[in-house]
Motif scaffolding. Structure first.
Motif, mmCIF file in Angstrom:
data_model
loop_
_atom_site.group_PDB
_atom_site.id
_atom_site.type_symbol
_atom_site.label_atom_id
_atom_site.label_comp_id
_atom_site.label_asym_id
_atom_site.label_seq_id
_atom_site.Cartn_x
_atom_site.Cartn_y
_atom_site.Cartn_z
ATOM 1 N N PHE A 121 -50.828 12.260 25.994
ATOM 2 C CA PHE A 121 -52.023 11.530 25.550
ATOM 3 C C PHE A 121 -52.164 11.536 24.020
ATOM 4 C CE2 PHE A 121 -53.154 12.964 29.902
ATOM 5 C CZ PHE A 121 -53.258 11.712 30.477
ATOM 6 N N CYS A 122 -51.637 12.539 23.360
ATOM 7 C CA CYS A 122 -51.722 12.598 21.891
ATOM 8 C C CYS A 122 -50.541 11.909 21.212
ATOM 9 C CB CYS A 122 -51.781 14.054 21.424
ATOM 10 S SG CYS A 122 -53.277 14.919 21.945
ATOM 11 N N LEU A 123 -49.526 11.528 22.018
ATOM 12 C CA LEU A 123 -48.309 10.999 21.411
ATOM 13 C C LEU A 123 -48.530 9.728 20.590
ATOM 14 C CD1 LEU A 123 -45.316 11.403 21.053
ATOM 15 C CD2 LEU A 123 -44.909 10.146 23.175
ATOM 16 N N VAL A 147 -47.619 4.064 24.028
ATOM 17 C CA VAL A 147 -46.438 4.597 23.335
ATOM 18 C C VAL A 147 -45.393 3.499 23.154
ATOM 19 C CG1 VAL A 147 -44.524 6.230 23.499
ATOM 20 C CG2 VAL A 147 -46.833 6.954 24.120
ATOM 21 N N GLU A 148 -45.163 2.694 24.199
ATOM 22 C CA GLU A 148 -44.164 1.633 24.124
ATOM 23 C C GLU A 148 -44.532 0.596 23.063
ATOM 24 O OE1 GLU A 148 -41.321 1.291 25.420
ATOM 25 O OE2 GLU A 148 -41.287 2.900 26.906
ATOM 26 N N LYS A 149 -45.834 0.261 22.957
ATOM 27 C CA LYS A 149 -46.252 -0.693 21.924
ATOM 28 C C LYS A 149 -45.883 -0.201 20.529
ATOM 29 C CE LYS A 149 -50.207 -2.605 24.489
ATOM 30 N NZ LYS A 149 -51.685 -2.720 24.532
ATOM 31 N N ARG A 150 -46.125 1.063 20.298
ATOM 32 C CA ARG A 150 -45.809 1.615 18.970
ATOM 33 C C ARG A 150 -44.308 1.711 18.740
ATOM 34 N NH1 ARG A 150 -50.674 2.835 20.412
ATOM 35 N NH2 ARG A 150 -52.295 3.380 18.892
ATOM 36 N N ILE A 152 -38.455 12.769 14.458
ATOM 37 C CA ILE A 152 -39.461 13.397 15.318
ATOM 38 C C ILE A 152 -40.002 12.385 16.318
ATOM 39 C CG2 ILE A 152 -41.699 14.552 15.334
ATOM 40 C CD1 ILE A 152 -41.066 15.650 12.574
ATOM 41 N N VAL A 153 -40.250 11.147 15.852
ATOM 42 C CA VAL A 153 -40.755 10.101 16.749
ATOM 43 C C VAL A 153 -39.751 9.839 17.870
ATOM 44 C CG1 VAL A 153 -41.416 7.673 16.877
ATOM 45 C CG2 VAL A 153 -42.126 9.043 14.915
#
Length: 892
Positions: free
Chosen positions: A278-280, A322-325, A295-296
């Motif tokens: 959730f924080c990713l 996460v996928e959007k980013r 790191i990403v």
């Protein structure tokens, strides 16, 4: 003395005040009395401690807060040390009526009669009265469940199993201790039974009151049954239900808060457990701003491996964020990959990022294409910039250079500015040397598998075309700017055309430009490019070398054409009788040989000897022939009278007998410091002879020493031209000198109405003969003042002309008297004697033919001729010495 105690382990290592701590270590003493001190985080906890063994102590933590050491002090070992720390913290008391963010479990506590040392928890007392020490080798709970199915070790349970209880708590207890424990249990049970009987005896009144109450209750129940019927509990049931509803109203808020707390706790547990997921998104945004892409990528791979198959909606939603980013990051990395300029290492790193992120792009190939497009764009930008700076009129501007007029007058001119085509070529060479190696390196890394990407079929052919296209474009740009003649006419508009500078201007920069192209070529060779690509640059370099050689020779030719004559003769040193003109010509040749040798002729890495190429050989012969022809034309122009003669410059009469007017040309020569026309012819003839006999041989030697072996044909052709020029100059001089000189012989011969049919006896030679001798001495002096080496070329021709004229005149005489015949033979013999050093075969033949025309004399008559010859030698001894001097010298 015993060793000091050492604390090596705590269980647990943190907790609130009153936490039961198991302290493990060494040297805790051999009996309980050896323990004299125990502090936890600086708080004395000795009273709440219990010594178990030499390696174990059980203690209750005090009101500690924060981290600290657990220090044990023994009687014999003193104050000990601690290898671990204990952390104490405070807990707030939470009850069922107090709101809390977490749920507090409502666990029932059992007590066997006494509380443990900890005020915050309760423990069961051992029913056998034995101290329970935990053993390391406990029986597995699963095995106990197998041995005692449906049983439990809980003493309060209905299915209590004593065997399970003993195996779990007293596995290591001895049999004698178990017997003692059984006796203890029996006494305890007996004591409880005796206590119940005594309790009844002591409270008999209260018991009787209870019995009376029960009797009254029974009577009331029976009366109510007769009074209210068989359902006397309906009203009670109604009241109980009402009470229950009121109670529920009282505790609804508590129960609702409990439900909410339960849900909140479950949500917090999920958030805490899957906090990483959730924080990713926020973590990814933060790391992208920092540029910490590794790191990403690691976080993304980790969360993908954990949740890529999940069906839980909230997890899917988090994964979508996460996928959007990650998609945005892929776009950013792909854009950065194609943004130039960028180093190869940076591109490799970005490719690795995109590969690890499973991007839909082909990053390695995109990197190669972007570099190829960048090089092409860079070429066009450089060309457009220099095209905008290209001002043809500026190429003709100059500053501080000196040229000479034909009268050797210095004239100030200007040094031309650097042409745009030179700047363009130099910059494009530097550019391809800097950025093309990156294209080659990234391509090699792609096809060698270093980038760990799949190479699609046909990419090698496309990459080869890409590399060849860049190399060809570079070469064509250089050709278009420097040697456009080597480029196809159809391609010239595509690569543009910068203003062509003048030959002298571009010659200043061609050697340096050639070095720039060679430096680029060396860079490409180090890359281990295929021969097909290197051959393109090699061919360009060959054409540049030929062009450079040609331009430098053309520049030298132009400089030779501008050579001017100072007419100052060198009378000393190694080369006398010449001016500086041939030496200047030789110096220019030596300079151009040195420059061409250092720039174009020398072969560097992967280059062949320039003159092994037939085109270069033909160009060398052509340019050398042009240079030698240019100097020939300079000498030829100097031998022309057009530039110096004027209307007053007429040839003087050379006879003193018939009169010689003053030459206006000599007066003019003094004013202008320009020698007379005859002197100029002699000087030019001397320079021509020196050039043919010495300079050309030196030029041939210099060329061969400089590495130009094939120059014999141009040198031979130049010598032939100079021989023809010598004849032309000599004919002009002889025409200038001989015709006037010979033309005065006949008038002087018949001066004073002289006739060969005279009866005056011959006593001396006639004045015309003396005048011929004096005129020849005058010519001898004139020639000797210029160069003694010219005497053998000039005087024999003049003597031959005089002899031919005398033969003609003698042939025209109608009648000789004896005295006339003596006089004629005496004149001719004296002239032969005086001209002996310069008599050619033709001159001797003419003199002999003249003598043959004159009648023969008798022996006595020839004696007169010998006397006249002897007297003439004596009287004209100085003249004879002047003319015989040259005949005794070594002729070169």
């Amino acid at each position: 003395m015993a060793p000091p105690p050492v604390v090596t382990g705590l269980s647990p290592n943190e907790g609130p005040p009153g936490t039961r701590i198991k302290i493990r270590g060494e040297h805790f003493g051999t009996k309980p009395t050896d323990l004299i001190g125990l502090t936890i985080c600086g708080i004395d906890c000795l009273l709440a401690s219990e010594w178990k063994s030499e390696n174990k102590i059980i203690a209750i933590s005090g009101p500690v807060k924060g981290k600290g050491d657990v220090i044990v002090t023994t009687r014999l070992g003193g104050i000990g040390t601690c290898n671990v720390t204990f952390r104490g913290y405070q807990l707030a008391t939470i009850g069922p009526m107090k709101e809390s963010a977490v749920w507090v479990e409502e666990v029932p506590f059992y007590s066997w009669g006494r509380h443990s040392l900890s005020p915050s928890s309760y423990q069961q007392e051992d029913p056998l009265g034995l101290s329970v020490d935990e053993t390391e080798n406990k029986v597995n709970e699963e095995d106990l469940m197998t041995y005692f199915p449906g049983k439990s070790s809980d003493i309060a349970s209905t299915n209590f199993s004593s065997g399970w209880f003993l195996l779990e708590n007293h596995q290591a207890t001895s049999f004698s201790d178990l017997q003692a424990g059984l006796n203890h249990l029996r006494r305890k049970v007996q004591g409880q039974k005796e206590g119940q009987l005594s309790f009844l005896k002591a409270n008999i009144n209260s018991v009787m009151d209870q019995v009376d109450t029960l009797v009254n209750l029974k009577e009331r129940y029976e009366s109510d049954l007769s009074k209210y019927g068989s359902e006397p509990t309906l009203r009670l049931e109604k009241a109980i239900k009402e009470s229950e509803r009121e109670a529920r109203k009282l505790f609804d808020d508590v129960l609702a808060r409990k439900d909410r707390a339960e849900k909140t706790r479950n949500a917090l547990n999920v958030l805490q457990r899957f906090k990483f997921l959730f924080c990713l998104p926020c973590v990814i945004d933060r790391n992208i701003k920092k540029g910490e892409y590794d790191i990403v990528i690691n976080d993304y791979i980790r969360v993908k491996n954990l949740f890529h198959k999940t069906d839980i909606p909230i997890f899917k939603e988090a994964l979508n964020e996460v996928e959007k980013r990650i998609i945005d990051l892929q776009k950013k990395l792909h854009a950065d990959l194609q943004t130039m300029p960028i180093t190869v290492e940076q591109q490799k790193r970005l490719i690795r990022y995109l590969v690890n992120l499973d991007s839909p792009y082909d990053p390695a190939w995109d990197a190669i294409k972007s570099r190829s497009e960048y090089i092409n764009k860079k070429f066009k930008l450089i060309y457009n910039f220099h095209k905008s700076q290209d001002k043809p009129e500026s190429n003709k501007k100059s500053n501080s250079s000196t040229k000479y007029s034909k009268y050797n007058t210095p004239q100030q001119t200007e040094v031309p500015a650097v042409p745009a085509c030179i700047n363009f070529t130099d910059e494009i060479c530097v550019t391809i040397s800097e950025i093309f190696p990156d294209l080659w390196k990234i391509g090699q890394a792609y096809f060698s598998g270093e980038l760990q990407v799949k190479v699609e079929a046909g990419r090698q052919v496309e990459y080869k075309h890409m590399v060849m296209s860049v190399i060809e474009m570079f070469c064509k740009y250089v050709r278009a700017s420097i040697i456009p003649s080597t480029l196809d006419k159809a391609e010239r508009p595509q690569f543009g055309s910068l203003s062509a500078p003048e030959r002298d201007q571009i010659a200043l920069y061609l050697p340096e430009l050639l070095r720039s192209v060679r430096s680029t070529y060396a860079t490409l060779i180090k890359l281990d490019l295929p021969n097909e690509a290197l051959d393109i640059v090699s061919l360009l370099l060959l054409d540049l070398r030929i062009h450079c050689m040609s331009i430098l020779f053309q520049q030298a030719m132009e400089q030779i054409k501008q050579l001017s004559e100072t007419w100052k003769i060198n009378f000393g040193g190694k080369h006398s009788g010449i001016t500086e003109l041939p030496l200047k010509f030789l110096q220019l040749i030596e300079d151009v040989i040195q420059i061409v040798k250092e720039s174009a002729l020398s072969a560097e890495q992967r280059e062949t000897f320039l003159l092994d190429n037939p085109t270069a050989q033909r160009e060398l012969e052509k340019q050398l022939d042009c240079i030698l022809t240019a100097f020939h034309n300079v000498l030829n122009n100097l031998s022309s009278s057009e530039d110096y003669e004027d209307g007053d410059d007429s040839s003087p009469v050379v006879s003193q007998l018939i009169g010689t007017p003053v030459s206006s040309h000599k007066v003019n020569s003094i004013k202008t410091n320009v020698p007379t026309w005859e002197h100029r012819l002699l000087i030019t003839l001397s320079n021509c002879l020196f050039t043919k006999n010495t300079i050309l041989d030196t030029v041939s030697t210099k060329f061969k020493e400089g590495g130009f072996p094939h120059v014999d044909v141009p040198i031979r052709n130049a010598k032939i031209k100079l021989e023809n020029l010598e004849k032309s100059i000599l004919d002009k001089y002889l025409e200038q000198k001989s015709d006037p000189l010979v033309g005065t012989i006949e008038p002087s011969m018949y001066l004073g109405r002289f006739d060969w049919d005279t009866n005056v006896p011959a006593t001396d030679i006639r004045p015309y003969a003396k005048e011929c001798i004096n005129n020849l001495i005058s010519v001898h002096s004139e020639v000797n003042n210029i160069s003694a080496k010219l005497l053998d070329s000039v005087l024999p021709k003049i003597v031959e002309t005089i002899a031919e004229e005398l033969y003609r005149l003698m042939s025209c005489v109608q009648k000789f008297s004896r005295a006339g015949a003596q006089q004629a033979r005496a004149d001719i013999c004296v002239l032969q004697e005086f001209f002996e050093g310069y008599l050619s075969g033709s001159a001797k033949g003419y003199f002999q033919e003249a003598l043959d025309v004159i009648p023969e004399l008798e022996t006595m008559e020839t004696t007169v001729i010998q006397d006249i010859l002897r007297q003439s030698k004596a009287k004209m001894r100085i003249q004879l010495l002047c003319l015989k001097r040259r005949s005794t010298e070594n002729r070169n």
